[in-house]
Every structure is written in structure tokens, then in C-alpha cells.
Design a protein around this motif. Structure first.
Motif, PDB file in Angstrom:
ATOM      1  N   ASP A  94      -2.784  -0.565  -6.508  1.00 54.41           N
ATOM      2  CA  ASP A  94      -1.764  -0.129  -7.463  1.00 54.41           C
ATOM      3  C   ASP A  94      -2.272   1.023  -8.319  1.00 54.41           C
ATOM      4  OD1 ASP A  94       1.006  -1.026  -8.527  1.00 54.41           O
ATOM      5  OD2 ASP A  94      -0.196  -0.772 -10.353  1.00 54.41           O
ATOM      6  N   LEU A  95      -3.528   0.967  -8.724  1.00 49.73           N
ATOM      7  CA  LEU A  95      -4.124   2.053  -9.511  1.00 49.73           C
ATOM      8  C   LEU A  95      -4.165   3.337  -8.689  1.00 49.73           C
ATOM      9  CD1 LEU A  95      -5.551   3.109 -12.050  1.00 49.73           C
ATOM     10  CD2 LEU A  95      -7.698   2.223 -11.102  1.00 49.73           C
ATOM     11  N   LEU A  96      -4.547   3.234  -7.425  1.00 49.24           N
ATOM     12  CA  LEU A  96      -4.554   4.421  -6.561  1.00 49.24           C
ATOM     13  C   LEU A  96      -3.152   4.996  -6.410  1.00 49.24           C
ATOM     14  CD1 LEU A  96      -7.112   3.264  -3.852  1.00 49.24           C
ATOM     15  CD2 LEU A  96      -7.414   5.142  -5.476  1.00 49.24           C
ATOM     16  N   GLN A  97      -2.141   4.136  -6.317  1.00 44.78           N
ATOM     17  CA  GLN A  97      -0.759   4.613  -6.259  1.00 44.78           C
ATOM     18  C   GLN A  97      -0.383   5.328  -7.551  1.00 44.78           C
ATOM     19  OE1 GLN A  97       1.674   1.217  -5.245  1.00 44.78           O
ATOM     20  NE2 GLN A  97       0.835   1.090  -3.176  1.00 44.78           N
ATOM     21  N   ALA A  98      -0.836   4.787  -8.682  1.00 45.76           N
ATOM     22  CA  ALA A  98      -0.580   5.440  -9.972  1.00 45.76           C
ATOM     23  C   ALA A  98      -1.231   6.820 -10.021  1.00 45.76           C
ATOM     24  CB  ALA A  98      -1.102   4.568 -11.114  1.00 45.76           C
ATOM     25  N   MET A  99      -2.308   6.994  -9.259  1.00 41.49           N
ATOM     26  CA  MET A  99      -3.017   8.270  -9.210  1.00 41.49           C
ATOM     27  C   MET A  99      -2.417   9.224  -8.179  1.00 41.49           C
ATOM     28  SD  MET A  99      -6.870   6.657  -9.446  1.00 41.49           S
ATOM     29  CE  MET A  99      -7.724   8.202  -9.201  1.00 41.49           C
ATOM     30  N   GLY A 100      -1.388   8.767  -7.455  1.00 44.68           N
ATOM     31  CA  GLY A 100      -0.709   9.648  -6.508  1.00 44.68           C
ATOM     32  C   GLY A 100      -1.057   9.417  -5.046  1.00 44.68           C
ATOM     33  N   TYR A 101      -1.739   8.335  -4.721  1.00 43.92           N
ATOM     34  CA  TYR A 101      -2.096   8.037  -3.331  1.00 43.92           C
ATOM     35  C   TYR A 101      -1.103   7.049  -2.727  1.00 43.92           C
ATOM     36  CZ  TYR A 101      -6.587  10.262  -4.184  1.00 43.92           C
ATOM     37  OH  TYR A 101      -7.562  11.173  -4.479  1.00 43.92           O
ATOM     38  N   ARG A 102      -0.936   7.127  -1.412  1.00 45.75           N
ATOM     39  CA  ARG A 102      -0.200   6.110  -0.664  1.00 45.75           C
ATOM     40  C   ARG A 102      -1.241   5.112  -0.199  1.00 45.75           C
ATOM     41  NH1 ARG A 102       1.959   7.175   4.020  1.00 45.75           N
ATOM     42  NH2 ARG A 102       0.498   8.830   4.484  1.00 45.75           N
ATOM     43  N   THR A 103      -0.981   3.830  -0.364  1.00 46.14           N
ATOM     44  CA  THR A 103      -1.991   2.830  -0.021  1.00 46.14           C
ATOM     45  C   THR A 103      -1.418   1.731   0.862  1.00 46.14           C
ATOM     46  OG1 THR A 103      -1.536   1.483  -1.973  1.00 46.14           O
ATOM     47  CG2 THR A 103      -3.219   3.181  -2.204  1.00 46.14           C
ATOM     48  N   THR A 104      -2.305   1.171   1.666  1.00 44.23           N
ATOM     49  CA  THR A 104      -2.003  -0.017   2.447  1.00 44.23           C
ATOM     50  C   THR A 104      -3.156  -0.982   2.237  1.00 44.23           C
ATOM     51  OG1 THR A 104      -0.912   1.340   4.122  1.00 44.23           O
ATOM     52  CG2 THR A 104      -1.515  -0.906   4.756  1.00 44.23           C
ATOM     53  N   VAL A 105      -2.830  -2.195   1.804  1.00 41.87           N
ATOM     54  CA  VAL A 105      -3.853  -3.217   1.605  1.00 41.87           C
ATOM     55  C   VAL A 105      -4.038  -3.942   2.926  1.00 41.87           C
ATOM     56  CG1 VAL A 105      -4.498  -5.289   0.315  1.00 41.87           C
ATOM     57  CG2 VAL A 105      -3.231  -3.461  -0.825  1.00 41.87           C
ATOM     58  N   SER A 106      -5.291  -4.107   3.346  1.00 37.16           N
ATOM     59  CA  SER A 106      -5.595  -4.784   4.615  1.00 37.16           C
ATOM     60  C   SER A 106      -5.236  -6.262   4.521  1.00 37.16           C
ATOM     61  CB  SER A 106      -7.086  -4.654   4.938  1.00 37.16           C
ATOM     62  OG  SER A 106      -7.444  -3.305   5.046  1.00 37.16           O
ATOM     63  N   LYS A 107      -4.970  -6.849   5.686  1.00 36.70           N
ATOM     64  CA  LYS A 107      -4.717  -8.285   5.730  1.00 36.70           C
ATOM     65  C   LYS A 107      -5.975  -9.002   5.288  1.00 36.70           C
ATOM     66  CE  LYS A 107      -1.346  -8.002   9.395  1.00 36.70           C
ATOM     67  NZ  LYS A 107      -1.008  -8.335  10.772  1.00 36.70           N
TER      68      LYS A 107
END
Length: 194
Positions: free
Chosen positions: A68-81
Motif C-alpha cells: 500500500d505504501l508503494l502504491q501511495a508512492m506511485g507504484y503498481r503492486t502485486t502481493v505474492s500468494k
């Protein structure tokens, strides 16, 4: 009330008014207690955030928070299973194009050693970048390894707190409620004006 203008002998008039009058320039002294109080507030806030992270963000919850912090910084993220992620907890991209950033998150209390960071490097492919996030710190050997491996960046607890302060307003509501902060303005020392 009367208004008048002194046209003749203005200098003599002003001199007569100034007799016995000493010019004083009001100097604005910096209140050192304000700076000390501001520093105390900043330190208390940083301590609060780190304690909240250590207490409430263990394991997968910290991974989700970092995503979520990385998204706030402008990144698209995927959390691994969960489980079987081969040491990669989050995959992040700045945009649709490479490079890919592989993120490993550790919430354990001890300092991170060099071998743990090497496991992240082992999961990376050519063109990937690595990000290692921990609430604690890195051993001396791990710091040396990070220095010699510029494609992997290590973020410790203190640096993570600084990022949270910088991007708090852009976090999701869920995490803003878990780390409740209020924007406050505090006086700072003035720079010498020339």
C-alpha cells in the motif's frame, strides 16, 4: 486630532523630537524551546509509528502495508500468494514497462544478515531491481553487501518511518486508521536572511 506638515526646518524639528530618544531595533530572538519542542514532537511521532508497525504489522500484514505504501508512492503492486513465494513478497512496477522491482519484507526483530539479502538476489532475473524492507536494521556485512550491490536497495525501520511520514496522506484509509496521524505545523528556525 490635527494633522500638519513641517515644510521649513524639518531637520531641526526631527532633531528636537529625537532628543533623549535612543533608537532601538527590536531584535527577534529565536525561541530555542520552540525548536526543542519541534524536535521532540518529530521524534515522538517517529517512535509512535515504529512501535505501531512492530506491534500490529507482523508477517503478511506488513507485506500488505508495504504494498500500500508503494502504491501511495506511485507504484503498481502485486502481493505474492502466502507461502511458496520464493522470497518475493511484492512485485512492483512504476509503469507498464520494466524494470520489475522484487520486494522482500521482514518483520522479525533481529538485524538482517547478508545471506537473507542474497536470497532476494537469487530470485532476481536480469533487469530486475530488488528492495528489501525491514523494521529492524542490517548487520555490518549486510550493509556492505547492499553497498556493493546497487540493484538492491535496503530500507530499515527508520527509513520506512520517513517514507510513511512523507506519503501518509496517500495511504489507503485502512492504514491511515491503523497509523493515525494529524498534520501539524510547527515553527522552525529562520535561515539567515541576507
Amino acid at each position: 486630532m490635527s494633522f500638519f506638515a513641517v515644510k521649513n526646518y524639518a531637520d531641526e524639528f526631527i532633531t528636537a523630537l529625537d532628543k533623549g530618544f535612543e533608537k532601538t531595533i527590536a531584535e527577534t530572538e529565536e525561541d530555542e524551546t520552540v525548536a526543542a519542542t519541534a524536535d521532540d514532537i518529530i521524534e515522538a511521532t517517529k517512535d509512535f509509528i515504529l512501535k505501531e508497525l512492530s506491534k500490529n504489522f507482523k508477517g503478511y500484514e506488513l507485506e500488505n502495508f508495504v504494498a500500500d505504501l508503494l502504491q501511495a508512492m506511485g507504484y503498481r503492486t502485486t502481493v505474492s500468494k502466502h507461502g511458496g513465494d520464493h522470497g518475493i513478497d511484492i512485485v512492483a512496477y512504476k509503469d507498464e514497462l520494466p524494470p520489475r522491482i522484487l520486494v522482500q519484507v521482514k518483520s522479525k526483530d533481529g538485524d538482517i544478515n547478508e545471506q537473507t539479502i542474497q536470497s532476494l538476489k537469487g530470485a532476481m532475473r536480469e533487469g530486475d531491481y530488488g528492495l528489501f524492507v525491514t523494521l529492524s536494521n542490517y548487520t555490518k556485512n549486510a550493509q556492505d553487501y547492499l553497498q556493493s550491490t546497487p540493484i538492491i536497495r535496503g530500507i530499515n525501520g527508520t527509513e520506512l518511518v520517513d517514507l510513511i511520514l512523507k506519503y501518509h496522506e496517500a495511504l489507503s484509509e485502512k492504514y491511515k486508521k491503523k497509523i493515525p496521524l494529524k498534520m501539524v505545523y510547527i515553527p522552525v528556525a529562520r535561515e539567515n536572511e541576507e
